[in-house]
Design a protein around this motif. Structure first.
Motif, PDB file in Angstrom:
ATOM      1  N   UNK A  90       0.825  -1.209   0.000  1.00  0.00           N
ATOM      2  CA  UNK A  90       0.000   0.000   0.000  1.00  0.00           C
ATOM      3  C   UNK A  90       0.858   1.257   0.000  1.00  0.00           C
ATOM      4  N   UNK A  91       1.946   1.232   0.749  1.00  0.00           N
ATOM      5  CA  UNK A  91       2.813   2.400   0.797  1.00  0.00           C
ATOM      6  C   UNK A  91       3.563   2.613  -0.505  1.00  0.00           C
ATOM      7  N   UNK A  92       3.979   1.536  -1.145  1.00  0.00           N
ATOM      8  CA  UNK A  92       4.688   1.695  -2.404  1.00  0.00           C
ATOM      9  C   UNK A  92       3.732   2.149  -3.517  1.00  0.00           C
ATOM     10  N   UNK A  93       2.468   1.700  -3.477  1.00  0.00           N
ATOM     11  CA  UNK A  93       1.492   2.152  -4.472  1.00  0.00           C
ATOM     12  C   UNK A  93       1.239   3.645  -4.334  1.00  0.00           C
ATOM     13  N   UNK A  94       1.214   4.145  -3.115  1.00  0.00           N
ATOM     14  CA  UNK A  94       0.987   5.593  -2.941  1.00  0.00           C
ATOM     15  C   UNK A  94       2.146   6.385  -3.551  1.00  0.00           C
ATOM     16  N   UNK A  95       3.362   5.874  -3.445  1.00  0.00           N
ATOM     17  CA  UNK A  95       4.498   6.545  -4.078  1.00  0.00           C
ATOM     18  C   UNK A  95       4.361   6.500  -5.592  1.00  0.00           C
ATOM     19  N   UNK A  96       3.863   5.370  -6.107  1.00  0.00           N
ATOM     20  CA  UNK A  96       3.644   5.260  -7.547  1.00  0.00           C
ATOM     21  C   UNK A  96       2.584   6.248  -8.008  1.00  0.00           C
ATOM     22  N   UNK A  97       1.598   6.507  -7.162  1.00  0.00           N
ATOM     23  CA  UNK A  97       0.497   7.402  -7.541  1.00  0.00           C
ATOM     24  C   UNK A  97       1.000   8.803  -7.859  1.00  0.00           C
ATOM     25  N   UNK A  98       2.010   9.280  -7.139  1.00  0.00           N
ATOM     26  CA  UNK A  98       2.503  10.635  -7.373  1.00  0.00           C
ATOM     27  C   UNK A  98       3.169  10.747  -8.744  1.00  0.00           C
ATOM     28  N   UNK A  99       3.953   9.742  -9.136  1.00  0.00           N
ATOM     29  CA  UNK A  99       4.599   9.806 -10.449  1.00  0.00           C
ATOM     30  C   UNK A  99       3.619   9.482 -11.575  1.00  0.00           C
TER      31      UNK A  99
END
Length: 507
Positions: A169-178
């Motif tokens: 979940x945390x890595x997906x949120x980082x992906x969301x920004x890019x």
């Protein structure tokens, strides 16, 4: 003075009969309900990161459009371009200090309601702006988004999400920004930049789901609301054995903590407590490591390259249309790498994956710097395909590792009992280094050239990676309290070892 109800302990509520009667004793059945509830919560946070990506990516194409539309080219010079790109970081700085305190007193849910309302106001100002001053005001208002992501975003996910889902979940949120940055650049390449704001409005509507959030169980336990804490935790994470063990640890941990009666920040008691906190290894060690991870990402130069992508590629390719195509290709590579990194991070330990991906990024930074130097001095012929390929490999390494693990590991490292102070410090470090790197990048590109700038990024990243190799612990599949207690035990054992050494020396 808390009521008796608030003071109820976990053991008192969960007697054998009461526990069975409430339906919390049957741990043999697995349920997908907690997963979907945590997914609903996380998707609201992901939307905030996507909005941040839309906003932070807009200046890349916005500046080029404004220069084409401007009657006088001097209106959007390099100085103004750097302000349009970096002003959001200045707007974020006060929120880095305010949001942890607001979240501490009002709770997580009310704080995020305030943040999403502020997003609506900021995007409205951007859409209605008629001149550069109004544009800068809108960006300053939207600084609250960046302030939230630095200060309380990762911490909130850390509190609401179970350890087995937290990593992905945390890595997906980082992906969301890019992903947001890529979408922003695509819209700005083919359409007017204000269409980016329209999309942001549409996405912001989804954040109304924050109204059905429960309050954070950690915040409720910290404020002595044990019954509410139990209800919130079980609504979010179910009643499995792991969830109940985490719940019991939460309540016991906060029940054992001394409640501060300090009313004034100017009192001697407050200053003594502050000094005690700052000098505690269980505080400054995880905060220092979290700050190093923040520096690792920002000083790798990835964010700078993304925000000044067109300017960089114009210098490399000497052609505007090629620069736009190269920007979209690199953004696509970045998004693809991020999602690949999300998958890979589930199979490797956090520490191993972060260090290995950082090492690959550093290697490509050195190669890219050397190649740009050799082409500049005409030792080898310049080839745009090779340059963009090297940038692509560098983007893959950074995007698939340090970028997605930045907020994940930082959120996991920040100690729960010192959350407010730690969030302020780490957030301030992140906002400050972001201001410095973005604001000074154009100056560095001119004075040191591209080769020298990438060499600086490589050297700084190398130093930080060595420090992380020495001090970064493993955090995967551990609850926030387990990670915190690991630092407490390490500090205690170190002190015991020192004392034993002194006694042996004395004897």
């Amino acid at each position: 003075m808390k009521s008796n109800k608030d003071q109820t302990s976990y053991a008192e509520v969960n007697t054998d009969e009461g526990y069975e009667a409430q339906g919390y004793g049957n741990n043999s059945k697995s349920s997908w309900t907690p997963f979907f509830r945590q997914l609903l919560f996380s998707s609201t946070i992901w939307t905030l990161y996507f909005l941040y990506g839309l906003h932070i990516g807009a200046p890349t194409v916005l500046i080029a459009q404004l220069r084409r539309e401007s009657k006088s080219p001097s209106d959007i010079d390099d100085e103004m371009a750097s302000w349009i790109t970096s002003i959001v970081t200045f707007g974020a700085l006060p929120w880095v200090f305010l949001l942890p305190m607001i979240s501490q007193f009002m709770g997580r849910k009310k704080t995020f309601i305030f943040i999403y309302l502020s997003c609506f106001v900021g995007f409205l100002v951007l859409y209605l702006c008629k001149n550069l001053t109004q544009l800068l005001i809108g960006e300053i208002v939207l600084g609250i988004v960046l302030g939230c992501l630095h200060a309380i975003g990762p911490l909130t996910i850390n509190e609401y999400v179970s350890p087995k889902y937290r990593g992905i979940f945390m890595t997906i949120k980082s992906a969301s920004s890019y992903w947001g940055m890529w979408v922003s650049n695509v819209i700005g390449t083919f359409m007017d930049w204000k269409n980016i704001v329209i999309l942001a409005f549409m996405c912001n509507i989804y954040t109304i789901t924050v109204l059905i959030w429960p309050e954070s169980p950690y915040w409720l336990a910290q404020n002595g609301k044990v019954i509410e804490c139990m209800k919130s935790h079980r609504w979010l994470k179910g009643n499995s054995m792991e969830a109940e063990k985490e719940l019991e640890n939460i309540i016991r941990s906060f029940k054992c903590q001394e409640q501060s009666n300090v009313k004034s920040i100017f009192s001697k008691e407050y200053l003594f407590t502050l000094y005690k906190t700052l000098s505690c290894k269980a505080f400054y060690k995880p905060v220092s490591i979290a700050s190093l991870i923040v520096l690792q990402y920002h000083l790798s130069g990835k964010l700078v390259c993304s925000m000044y992508a067109i300017e960089l590629l114009k210098k490399i390719t000497k052609d505007e249309s090629t620069a736009y195509r190269g920007m979209l290709i690199l953004d696509g590579i970045t998004v693809f790498s991020v999602y690949c990194g999300c998958v890979l991070s589930q199979f490797f330990k956090r520490r191993t994956y972060l260090l290995s991906s950082s090492l690959f990024a550093i290697i490509f930074l050195y190669i890219l710097s050397l190649y740009l130097y050799l082409t500049r001095e005409s030792f080898i012929p310049e080839n745009n395909i090779i340059t963009i390929s090297l940038l692509g490999f560098y983007s893959v390494a950074v995007s698939g590792g340090p970028m997605i693990l930045l907020t994940s590991v930082c959120g996991e490292l920040i100690p729960i009992r010192y959350q407010r102070s730690a969030a302020i410090i780490v957030g301030a470090v992140a906002a400050t280094v972001m201001i410095i790197t973005i604001k000074s990048s154009l100056f560095l590109f001119k004075t040191l050239t591209l080769a020298g700038t990438f060499l600086c990024f490589a050297i700084l990243s190398s130093i930080i990676t060595i420090l992380l190799y020495l001090y970064l612990p493993e955090t995967k599949d551990r609850t926030p309290l387990e990670i915190e207690n690991n630092f407490v035990r390490t500090s205690s054992s170190n002190e015991t070892g020192k004392n034993n050494g002194l006694m042996n020396r004395y004897n």
